[in-house]
Design a protein around this motif. Sequence first.
Motif, PDB file in Angstrom:
ATOM      1  N   UNK A  98      55.852   6.484   6.197  1.00 60.17           N
ATOM      2  CA  UNK A  98      55.689   7.932   6.261  1.00 60.17           C
ATOM      3  C   UNK A  98      54.945   8.498   5.059  1.00 60.17           C
ATOM      4  N   UNK A  99      54.750   7.666   4.018  1.00 60.95           N
ATOM      5  CA  UNK A  99      54.153   8.168   2.779  1.00 60.95           C
ATOM      6  C   UNK A  99      52.663   7.871   2.671  1.00 60.95           C
ATOM      7  N   UNK A 100      51.990   7.761   3.807  1.00 59.56           N
ATOM      8  CA  UNK A 100      50.535   7.615   3.796  1.00 59.56           C
ATOM      9  C   UNK A 100      49.925   8.709   4.663  1.00 59.56           C
ATOM     10  N   UNK A 101      48.650   9.011   4.409  1.00 56.84           N
ATOM     11  CA  UNK A 101      47.865   9.868   5.287  1.00 56.84           C
ATOM     12  C   UNK A 101      46.805   9.001   5.945  1.00 56.84           C
ATOM     13  N   UNK A 102      46.409   9.356   7.169  1.00 58.63           N
ATOM     14  CA  UNK A 102      45.462   8.516   7.917  1.00 58.63           C
ATOM     15  C   UNK A 102      44.429   9.420   8.577  1.00 58.63           C
ATOM     16  N   UNK A 103      43.147   9.147   8.308  1.00 59.35           N
ATOM     17  CA  UNK A 103      42.054   9.904   8.930  1.00 59.35           C
ATOM     18  C   UNK A 103      41.189   8.921   9.701  1.00 59.35           C
ATOM     19  N   UNK A 104      40.947   9.230  10.974  1.00 64.67           N
ATOM     20  CA  UNK A 104      40.189   8.341  11.849  1.00 64.67           C
ATOM     21  C   UNK A 104      38.759   8.847  12.042  1.00 64.67           C
ATOM     22  N   UNK A 169      45.148  17.939   7.744  1.00 66.10           N
ATOM     23  CA  UNK A 169      46.360  17.474   8.429  1.00 66.10           C
ATOM     24  C   UNK A 169      46.910  16.215   7.763  1.00 66.10           C
ATOM     25  N   UNK A 170      46.003  15.310   7.371  1.00 58.87           N
ATOM     26  CA  UNK A 170      46.439  14.063   6.744  1.00 58.87           C
ATOM     27  C   UNK A 170      46.999  14.288   5.344  1.00 58.87           C
ATOM     28  N   UNK A 171      46.550  15.342   4.667  1.00 56.29           N
ATOM     29  CA  UNK A 171      46.979  15.604   3.295  1.00 56.29           C
ATOM     30  C   UNK A 171      48.142  16.584   3.210  1.00 56.29           C
ATOM     31  N   UNK A 174      51.194  15.694   1.299  1.00 57.85           N
ATOM     32  CA  UNK A 174      50.876  15.204  -0.047  1.00 57.85           C
ATOM     33  C   UNK A 174      51.126  13.702  -0.181  1.00 57.85           C
ATOM     34  N   UNK A 175      50.490  12.897   0.670  1.00 65.15           N
ATOM     35  CA  UNK A 175      50.714  11.457   0.605  1.00 65.15           C
ATOM     36  C   UNK A 175      50.101  10.864  -0.662  1.00 65.15           C
ATOM     37  N   UNK A 176      50.763   9.913  -1.290  1.00 59.48           N
ATOM     38  CA  UNK A 176      50.172   9.271  -2.458  1.00 59.48           C
ATOM     39  C   UNK A 176      49.008   8.361  -2.108  1.00 59.48           C
ATOM     40  N   UNK A 177      48.922   7.930  -0.835  1.00 62.02           N
ATOM     41  CA  UNK A 177      47.847   7.041  -0.387  1.00 62.02           C
ATOM     42  C   UNK A 177      47.224   7.612   0.876  1.00 62.02           C
ATOM     43  N   UNK A 207      44.029  13.733  -6.796  1.00 58.07           N
ATOM     44  CA  UNK A 207      44.488  12.506  -7.438  1.00 58.07           C
ATOM     45  C   UNK A 207      45.060  11.492  -6.471  1.00 58.07           C
ATOM     46  N   UNK A 208      44.809  11.680  -5.186  1.00 58.98           N
ATOM     47  CA  UNK A 208      45.322  10.766  -4.160  1.00 58.98           C
ATOM     48  C   UNK A 208      44.599   9.421  -4.214  1.00 58.98           C
ATOM     49  N   UNK A 209      45.335   8.348  -4.020  1.00 57.23           N
ATOM     50  CA  UNK A 209      44.721   7.029  -3.880  1.00 57.23           C
ATOM     51  C   UNK A 209      44.045   6.957  -2.516  1.00 57.23           C
ATOM     52  N   UNK A 210      42.770   6.551  -2.479  1.00 62.60           N
ATOM     53  CA  UNK A 210      42.024   6.521  -1.220  1.00 62.60           C
ATOM     54  C   UNK A 210      41.500   5.118  -0.948  1.00 62.60           C
ATOM     55  N   UNK A 211      41.703   4.677   0.282  1.00 59.54           N
ATOM     56  CA  UNK A 211      41.142   3.422   0.769  1.00 59.54           C
ATOM     57  C   UNK A 211      40.283   3.779   1.977  1.00 59.54           C
ATOM     58  N   UNK A 212      38.972   3.625   1.825  1.00 60.92           N
ATOM     59  CA  UNK A 212      37.995   4.073   2.826  1.00 60.92           C
ATOM     60  C   UNK A 212      37.288   2.883   3.456  1.00 60.92           C
ATOM     61  N   UNK A 213      37.280   2.828   4.789  1.00 59.01           N
ATOM     62  CA  UNK A 213      36.474   1.866   5.535  1.00 59.01           C
ATOM     63  C   UNK A 213      35.203   2.562   5.991  1.00 59.01           C
ATOM     64  N   UNK A 214      34.064   1.956   5.723  1.00 59.07           N
ATOM     65  CA  UNK A 214      32.790   2.539   6.137  1.00 59.07           C
ATOM     66  C   UNK A 214      31.772   1.443   6.413  1.00 59.07           C
ATOM     67  N   UNK A 215      30.804   1.756   7.263  1.00 62.53           N
ATOM     68  CA  UNK A 215      29.676   0.855   7.504  1.00 62.53           C
ATOM     69  C   UNK A 215      28.477   1.236   6.642  1.00 62.53           C
TER      70      UNK A 215
END
Length: 278
Positions: A98-104, A169-171, A174-177, A207-215
């Motif tokens: 529950x402590x993550x945000x997800x953007x598609x 919506x994802x933020x 206030x998700x840390x990731x 200051x959120x930790x971000x993990x981004x997938x991109x082409x």
Amino acid sequence: MAEKTLRTPRADAGRQPSAAESSTAVGLDAVQVRFRTKKKDVTALRDVSLGVASGEFVAIVGPSGCGKSTLLKLVAGLLRPSSGAVRLHGEDVTAPRPDIGYVFQRAALLEWRTVRRNILLQAEMRKMSADHARTRAAELIEMTGLTGFEDAYPHELSGGMQQRVALCRALLHEPPVLLMDEPFGALDALTREQMNVELNRIWRETGTTVLLVTHSISEAAYLAGRVAVMSARPGTVTEVIDVGLPPERDYTDTMSRPEFRRATARIRTLLGAASAAD
């Protein structure tokens, strides 16, 4: 079907993380994911190890089908690894988090809900305090330049504005990731550049930790402090590139900087000229 499936959360949250682990927001250690089909076993990810520090922005690039989206699902707890460990802030990920945000890639907004109510859907699902959620939504609407569109419906918004709503919506909680799976892939080039600039600003402000997938090689190098380059299936991290740019980045200036050119050239070398869009 995945060889390992989701499990219910443990009664015990697990061991207390060490100080070093606490500073690591996302950790993957020798992770493998294998799928079984009717005809054969398929290894999607093999021996993937990666650490992402709290507050860091890391991009993941690689050829189609190499397991980039699978990696995000592992971090979110939507998929279990066949072997190896996935951790958030030192705690094993064993169920949806529950402590993550997800953007598609697609904003996936509800057409019958306004901008504000689409954002507040997160609060309803998480049973957040209504007052706090409304205050937080107002802050995010202002931060993302959506002021004046609070009562607009999705069909009244451009693609870029819809993605801003999805980001709000994802933020909201206030998700840390924050996990982002090719969020700007469907946008035109100019709007994509604008969203890159906005995301860089929002990341610095939150200051959120971000993990981004991109082409996109250029998107990865512009946004991230480090870029993890993956191989073709079975996907593994072949190299992690330190971009070497300051967090605050002017878009035009960044494109001409030697650090940016070196990073993108190295990524292209690792992927091959035809492996990723620029």
